[in-house]
Design a protein around this motif. Structure first.
Motif: not given
Length: 263
Positions: A19-20, A184-188, A214-219, A221-231
């Motif tokens: 959802e986030a 790791g631990f995400i509040k879901t 928080a899930a929105d904080e996780f999202a 943080k994640l999106i920039p790493k996806i943009k960078q193509g992190k494996e």
């Protein structure tokens, strides 16, 4: 790299991390396809998006692998392609191995591993044809090490790493990226929805999840790493250090985990 008008398919999108991610990617201009078993919850997520017209709902059940090719056809035909597949749907488990029924072990593997693999295989030919695509898989730190009460869950996440590490090498020359995400631990509600040994719901919020990111904080943080193509991507709190302890000091990690609170 921008997600503007990129076509993103997210499973497990009715709550939590999925959802986030839907809100964050929709905010960044992506055309988002959202899926889970709960159609009413998906409709609520769509309505809550800033650009609801750029969200399309495809209900699906990851255990019904025979239906996933037709779901993929629907997703691809809706906007003409799938640029990003976020394999986020999954389920957890909270029971000792000795008390976990075989049908529960199979259910965890069916959802977390076989469903994810089947959906990926259904989408992959179109990505290969276009010579473009990015497959994102939500694993867990449990995909790198195991703890008590999570034997089946950890096994399913370890299996994802073996499969998608191999797939990454096979599609590298086809301009397709594969990212394994280890929260790791995400509040879901993942702990509340986890299966007991007899298949019933755990129905308790884990202490780690309660204090987690928080899930929105996780999202975010994640999106920039996806943009960078992190494996391989690790996001969370101090529990992330378990990944490195497993790699360099496995006996120390085992000693720590034997005495750690894991519920």
């Amino acid at each position: 790299m921008s997600f503007q008008d990129k076509i993103v398919w997210i499973t497990g999108a009715s709550s939590g991390i999925g959802e986030a991610l839907t809100y964050e990617l929709n905010k960044q201009g992506a055309k988002v396809i959202i899926s889970s078993r709960r159609q009413k919850a998906l409709q609520k997520v769509k309505t809550s998006c800033l650009q609801a017209s750029k969200v399309h709902i495809i209900p699906l059940d990851l255990t019904k692998t025979e239906e996933l090719p037709s779901k993929a056809e629907e997703a691809i035909s809706h906007w003409g392609a799938v640029d990003y597949l976020f394999n986020n749907g999954g389920i957890s488990q909270r029971s000792e191995a000795i008390n976990t029924q075989m049908n529960v072990i199979r259910q965890v593997m069916e959802i977390n591993f076989f469903g994810t693999v089947a959906l990926t295989k259904a989408v992959l030919p179109s990505m290969i044809e276009r010579k473009s695509g990015h497959i994102v898989v939500t694993s867990s730190v449990m995909g790198k090490f195991g703890t008590r009460l999570r034997s089946s869950y950890a096994a399913s996440k370890h299996a994802l790493h073996g499969y998608f590490d191999s797939l990454r090498q096979e599609v590298y020359d086809k301009n397709i990226d594969v990212s394994l995400v280890c929260p790791g631990f995400i509040k879901t509600n993942v702990t509340k929805n986890a299966l007991e040994g007899d298949g019933s719901k755990h129905n308790k919020m884990g202490a780690g999840q309660e204090k987690g990111m928080a899930a929105d904080e996780f999202a975010q943080k994640l999106i920039p790493k996806i943009k960078q193509g992190k494996e391989e991507i690790y996001i969370g709190g101090k529990e992330i250090w378990g990944v490195y302890l497993k790699r360099f000091f496995p006996r120390l990690l085992n000693k720590i985990l034997r005495n750690a609170k894991v519920t």
